[in-house]
Write a protein that holds these residues in place. Structure first.
Motif, short mmCIF file in Angstrom:
data_model
loop_
_atom_site.label_atom_id
_atom_site.label_comp_id
_atom_site.label_asym_id
_atom_site.label_seq_id
_atom_site.Cartn_x
_atom_site.Cartn_y
_atom_site.Cartn_z
N ILE A 40 0.82 -1.08 -0.19
CA ILE A 40 -0.16 0.24 -0.01
C ILE A 40 0.95 1.48 -0.08
O ILE A 40 1.82 1.33 0.82
N ILE A 41 0.90 2.01 -0.85
CA ILE A 41 1.69 3.29 -1.25
C ILE A 41 0.78 4.58 -1.43
O ILE A 41 -0.16 4.44 -2.06
N VAL A 42 1.35 5.60 -0.93
CA VAL A 42 0.47 6.85 -1.01
C VAL A 42 1.59 7.76 -2.02
O VAL A 42 2.70 8.07 -1.58
N GLY A 43 0.85 8.43 -2.62
CA GLY A 43 1.66 9.77 -3.45
C GLY A 43 1.06 10.78 -3.99
O GLY A 43 -0.38 10.62 -3.92
N CYS A 44 1.41 11.96 -4.20
CA CYS A 44 0.71 13.09 -4.52
C CYS A 44 1.21 13.84 -5.72
O CYS A 44 2.81 13.62 -5.67
N ASP A 45 0.81 14.59 -6.61
CA ASP A 45 1.33 15.60 -7.59
C ASP A 45 0.57 16.76 -7.31
O ASP A 45 -0.43 16.85 -6.69
N VAL A 56 -4.00 13.20 -4.83
CA VAL A 56 -3.47 12.53 -3.72
C VAL A 56 -3.98 10.88 -3.97
O VAL A 56 -5.15 10.92 -4.08
N VAL A 57 -2.98 10.14 -3.98
CA VAL A 57 -3.37 8.63 -4.55
C VAL A 57 -3.03 7.74 -3.68
O VAL A 57 -1.69 7.76 -3.15
N VAL A 58 -3.89 6.67 -3.52
CA VAL A 58 -3.32 5.41 -2.60
C VAL A 58 -3.37 4.08 -3.67
O VAL A 58 -4.37 3.99 -4.31
N VAL A 59 -2.17 3.56 -3.78
CA VAL A 59 -2.29 2.34 -4.64
C VAL A 59 -2.22 1.10 -3.79
O VAL A 59 -1.24 1.22 -2.74
N ILE A 71 -8.03 7.92 -6.10
CA ILE A 71 -7.41 9.33 -6.11
C ILE A 71 -8.51 10.29 -5.46
O ILE A 71 -9.59 10.05 -5.72
N LYS A 72 -7.88 11.06 -4.83
CA LYS A 72 -8.59 12.25 -4.47
C LYS A 72 -8.15 13.76 -4.81
O LYS A 72 -6.78 13.86 -4.73
N LYS A 73 -8.92 14.57 -5.57
CA LYS A 73 -8.18 15.94 -5.85
C LYS A 73 -8.47 16.81 -4.81
O LYS A 73 -9.68 17.03 -4.51
N VAL A 74 -7.43 17.38 -4.33
CA VAL A 74 -7.48 18.51 -3.15
C VAL A 74 -7.22 19.65 -3.90
O VAL A 74 -6.23 19.94 -4.76
N GLY A 75 -8.11 20.59 -3.71
CA GLY A 75 -7.63 22.08 -4.06
C GLY A 75 -8.02 22.96 -3.05
O GLY A 75 -8.87 22.75 -1.98
N VAL A 164 1.26 7.88 -11.59
CA VAL A 164 -0.46 7.60 -11.32
C VAL A 164 -0.79 8.90 -11.05
O VAL A 164 -1.91 9.51 -11.67
N ALA A 165 -0.37 9.74 -10.37
CA ALA A 165 -1.11 11.28 -9.61
C ALA A 165 -0.96 12.15 -10.72
O ALA A 165 -1.61 12.93 -11.11
#
Length: 169
Positions: A40-45, A56-59, A71-75, A164-165
């Protein structure tokens, strides 16, 4: 953290999911083949500009058999980012927040399963690397991720953030 709990995560298979539905879907995915090992990995762009979006993504990788992502888009409507360094730090902070939140929630549920799941939840992928402008931020970003209890991965190994992100910026 509040922004990560509000709204929806998107998964190509399931569509939009509330946070608790996302956790349930991750658990269901692991339960489909409990004999497999999961990473389980998390990352963001982030997109460029003063008011960027942060996907922000969890794979969840089923080692040797692909995986799923959420994926969740945060603004931020009222917050401007005047330089790219602020955006990079926000990417890492969002990744750490999501990873800490999910790890706590998932551990609670994984420990209640009738079998012992085989998984690791230790990496956060950052969209920085040894080439280009972000190379000066490596030490800061690595320490921030480690300070939150995770192991950092940077380019070229940070595919959750840089691939991914990045597709959802």
């Amino acid at each position: 953290m509040l922004k990560l709990q509000e709204g929806y995560f998107y998964n190509p298979t399931c569509g939009n999911l509330k946070t608790d539905e996302t956790i349930k879907e991750i658990l269901n995915y692991i339960s489909e083949k409990p004999e497999r090992f999961y990473d389980i990995i998390v990352g963001c762009d982030s997109s460029s500009g003063q008011t960027p979006n942060f996907p922000v993504v969890v794979v969840v990788l089923r080692i040797g058999e692909g995986g799923r992502f959420f994926i969740k888009k945060v603004g931020y409507k009222n917050q401007k980012f005047s330089n790219w360094k602020q955006r990079i730090l926000e990417e890492v902070l969002l990744s750490c927040d999501l990873a800490l939140f999910l790890k706590e929630k998932l551990l609670k549920h994984l420990n209640q399963l009738p079998y012992t799941p085989r998984y690791q939840f230790r990496y956060i992928h950052a969209d920085i690397g040894g080439n280009g402008a972000t190379k000066d931020m490596i030490k800061e970003v690595v320490n921030l991720i480690r300070g939150n209890g995770f192991e950092p991965k940077i380019k070229p190994e940070s595919f959750v953030a840089s691939t991914v992100a990045d597709r959802y910026t």
